[in-house]
Design an enzyme around this catalytic site. Structure first.
Site, PDB file in Angstrom:
ATOM      1  N   SER A 123      -2.581  -6.271  -1.555  1.00 56.68           N
ATOM      2  CA  SER A 123      -3.321  -5.218  -2.088  1.00 56.68           C
ATOM      3  C   SER A 123      -3.595  -5.084  -3.471  1.00 56.68           C
ATOM      4  O   SER A 123      -2.728  -6.111  -4.145  1.00 56.68           O
ATOM      5  CB  SER A 123      -2.349  -3.593  -1.770  1.00 56.68           C
ATOM      6  OG  SER A 123      -3.132  -2.764  -2.744  1.00 56.68           O
ATOM      7  N   TYR A 181       5.321   0.282  -3.977  1.00 53.02           N
ATOM      8  CA  TYR A 181       4.270  -0.347  -3.131  1.00 53.02           C
ATOM      9  C   TYR A 181       3.453  -1.567  -3.823  1.00 53.02           C
ATOM     10  O   TYR A 181       3.633  -2.688  -3.206  1.00 53.02           O
ATOM     11  CB  TYR A 181       3.446   0.606  -2.779  1.00 53.02           C
ATOM     12  CG  TYR A 181       2.153   0.128  -1.906  1.00 53.02           C
ATOM     13  CD1 TYR A 181       2.486   0.024  -0.589  1.00 53.02           C
ATOM     14  CD2 TYR A 181       0.873  -0.009  -2.358  1.00 53.02           C
ATOM     15  CE1 TYR A 181       1.389  -0.798   0.249  1.00 53.02           C
ATOM     16  CE2 TYR A 181      -0.115  -0.654  -1.679  1.00 53.02           C
ATOM     17  CZ  TYR A 181      -0.032  -0.669  -0.483  1.00 53.02           C
ATOM     18  OH  TYR A 181      -1.088  -1.432   0.215  1.00 53.02           O
TER      19      TYR A 181
HETATM   20  P1  NAP Z   1      -2.527   1.935   8.767  1.00 50.27           P
HETATM   21  O1  NAP Z   1      -3.862   2.417   9.418  1.00 50.27           O
HETATM   22  O2  NAP Z   1      -1.532   2.811   8.252  1.00 50.27           O
HETATM   23  O3  NAP Z   1      -1.843   1.043   9.908  1.00 50.27           O
HETATM   24  C1  NAP Z   1      -0.523   0.679   9.723  1.00 50.27           C
HETATM   25  C2  NAP Z   1      -0.278  -0.220  11.019  1.00 50.27           C
HETATM   26  O4  NAP Z   1       0.998  -0.946  10.813  1.00 50.27           O
HETATM   27  C3  NAP Z   1      -0.116   0.493  12.191  1.00 50.27           C
HETATM   28  O5  NAP Z   1      -0.568  -0.319  13.243  1.00 50.27           O
HETATM   29  C4  NAP Z   1       1.459   0.997  12.478  1.00 50.27           C
HETATM   30  O6  NAP Z   1       1.824   1.013  13.703  1.00 50.27           O
HETATM   31  C5  NAP Z   1       1.912  -0.481  11.688  1.00 50.27           C
HETATM   32  N1  NAP Z   1       3.210  -0.062  10.967  1.00 50.27           N
HETATM   33  C6  NAP Z   1       3.373   1.004  10.240  1.00 50.27           C
HETATM   34  N2  NAP Z   1       4.803   0.669   9.919  1.00 50.27           N
HETATM   35  C7  NAP Z   1       5.310  -0.225  10.308  1.00 50.27           C
HETATM   36  C8  NAP Z   1       6.739  -0.935  10.519  1.00 50.27           C
HETATM   37  N3  NAP Z   1       7.777  -0.442   9.876  1.00 50.27           N
HETATM   38  N4  NAP Z   1       6.898  -1.956  11.505  1.00 50.27           N
HETATM   39  C9  NAP Z   1       5.874  -2.230  12.230  1.00 50.27           C
HETATM   40  N5  NAP Z   1       4.754  -1.963  12.087  1.00 50.27           N
HETATM   41  C10 NAP Z   1       4.239  -0.702  11.204  1.00 50.27           C
HETATM   42  O7  NAP Z   1      -2.721   1.018   7.645  1.00 50.27           O
HETATM   43  P2  NAP Z   1      -3.883   0.012   6.842  1.00 50.27           P
HETATM   44  O8  NAP Z   1      -4.591   0.793   5.919  1.00 50.27           O
HETATM   45  O9  NAP Z   1      -4.580  -0.550   8.157  1.00 50.27           O
HETATM   46  O10 NAP Z   1      -3.171  -0.916   6.252  1.00 50.27           O
HETATM   47  C11 NAP Z   1      -2.709  -2.305   6.593  1.00 50.27           C
HETATM   48  C12 NAP Z   1      -2.367  -3.236   5.676  1.00 50.27           C
HETATM   49  O11 NAP Z   1      -3.380  -3.331   4.780  1.00 50.27           O
HETATM   50  C13 NAP Z   1      -0.826  -2.634   4.972  1.00 50.27           C
HETATM   51  O12 NAP Z   1      -0.205  -3.786   4.604  1.00 50.27           O
HETATM   52  C14 NAP Z   1      -1.344  -2.027   3.687  1.00 50.27           C
HETATM   53  O13 NAP Z   1      -0.444  -2.032   2.508  1.00 50.27           O
HETATM   54  C15 NAP Z   1      -2.648  -3.081   3.276  1.00 50.27           C
HETATM   55  N6  NAP Z   1      -3.573  -2.250   2.390  1.00 50.27           N
HETATM   56  C16 NAP Z   1      -4.271  -1.206   2.730  1.00 50.27           C
HETATM   57  C17 NAP Z   1      -5.378  -0.471   2.075  1.00 50.27           C
HETATM   58  C18 NAP Z   1      -6.009   0.723   2.390  1.00 50.27           C
HETATM   59  O14 NAP Z   1      -6.618   1.362   1.474  1.00 50.27           O
HETATM   60  N7  NAP Z   1      -5.894   1.121   3.666  1.00 50.27           N
HETATM   61  C19 NAP Z   1      -5.604  -1.097   0.783  1.00 50.27           C
HETATM   62  C20 NAP Z   1      -4.843  -2.452   0.291  1.00 50.27           C
HETATM   63  C21 NAP Z   1      -3.696  -2.940   1.298  1.00 50.27           C
HETATM   64  P3  NAP Z   1       2.131   2.553  13.986  1.00 50.27           P
HETATM   65  O15 NAP Z   1       0.820   3.287  13.822  1.00 50.27           O
HETATM   66  O16 NAP Z   1       2.726   2.466  15.570  1.00 50.27           O
HETATM   67  O17 NAP Z   1       3.101   3.352  13.050  1.00 50.27           O
END
Ligand code: NAP
Length: 253
Positions: free
Chosen positions: A148, A162
């Site tokens: 991130s 985080y």
């Molecule tokens: P999201 O929409 O919340 O999706 C998270 C995914 O990870 C879901 O499939 C969830 O499964 C799974 N998950 C959550 N907790 C878990 C655990 N303990 N073990 C295994 N799987 C788990 O998140 P996203 O925004 O797509 O983010 C994906 C990645 O990008 C993350 O690493 C996040 O830090 C990074 N990121 C996101 C952003 C942003 O703005 N969105 C920015 C920078 C970085 P369930 O739904 O079944 O819980």
């Protein structure tokens, strides 16, 4: 499908049931990988992405796994072995807890965050390397770690824990890339900015992406598919001389 299904081997994508992981799973299937995606709780969301891929003529299946549990991580890769040769691994699953100052953090929150965001990707990367490395008889492959931009901004007043966990991911990417560069494995990191996914609502601030849009140089949040496209490029042969790179996908943030 853009390419014959499964021709590139198996891509393991953690957290592939939603957001960035789901977009990456669909893009990986389109690019010819058999996809094994993981979810933690929401089986239906995982099924929906699998169905989307199957309906488009691709190959995919899903498995429940908590990245905080060592046995679950082992089970992911055992399931992947049954599908074929693992050639791609995307460590995407990650969590960010509710907004909090460092002087308010609890030991249990810190432990969970580091288990999911740091220990899980480290352990899973080891499983991927044992399958891909020429040192272990593998045929090589690609690993992309999802960090991130918080790792360089620090996320003061939001979630420094985080941000620090993503700093560890940046370092894992650089170190692992050098460790396995001569063994047929490329390792790269993507650093998304503010991407419009469910993660913000899960952290108790559903409008965070909308609220921050005007602070981003491109004046908009990113889409999961834009991050997925970068991940697929890094996994592809087009990025054949690219390893140990950290690629910001953040609209200039
Ligand atoms: P999201 O929409 O919340 O999706 C998270 C995914 O990870 C879901 O499939 C969830 O499964 C799974 N998950 C959550 N907790 C878990 C655990 N303990 N073990 C295994 N799987 C788990 O998140 P996203 O925004 O797509 O983010 C994906 C990645 O990008 C993350 O690493 C996040 O830090 C990074 N990121 C996101 C952003 C942003 O703005 N969105 C920015 C920078 C970085 P369930 O739904 O079944 O819980």
């Amino acid at each position: 499908m853009d390419t014959e299904p499964g021709v590139r081997g198996v891509a393991v994508i953690t957290g592939g049931s939603r957001g960035i992981g789901a977009a990456t799973a669909i893009a990986a299937a389109n690019a010819g990988w058999s996809v094994l995606l993981t979810y933690r709780k929401d089986e239906r969301a995982g099924d929906e992405i699998v169905q989307t891929i199957l309906m488009a003529g691709g190959r995919a299946s899903s498995i429940r796994a908590d990245m905080a549990h060592e046995d679950d991580i082992t089970a992911i890769f055992e399931a992947a072995d049954k599908l074929g040769t693992v050639t791609a691994f995307v460590a995407n699953a990650g969590i960010a807890a509710s907004q909090s100052r460092v002087d308010e953090l609890t030991p249990s929150r810190i432990a969970e965050l580091l288990a999911v965001n740091v220990a899980g990707p480290l352990l899973a990367s080891g499983h991927a390397v044992r399958r891909m490395s020429t040192l272990h008889g593998g045929a090589g492959g690609g690993i992309v770690l999802v960090s991130s931009v918080a790792s360089r901004l620090g996320a003061a007043g939001e979630y420094v824990d985080y941000a620090a966990s993503k700093g560890a991911i940046d370092t894992l990417g650089v170190g692992l890339a050098r460790e396995v560069a001569a063994e047929g494995i490329r390792v790269n990191v993507v650093r998304p900015g503010v991407i419009d996914t469910d993660i913000h609502g899960r952290n108790g601030r559903p409008d965070r992406a909308k609220e921050l849009a005007h602070t981003i140089p491109m004046h908009r949040t990113g889409h999961a598919a834009e991050v997925a496209a970068a991940i697929i490029w890094l996994l592809s042969d087009e990025a054949s001389y690219c390893t140990g790179s950290i690629l910001d996908i953040a609209g200039g943030r």
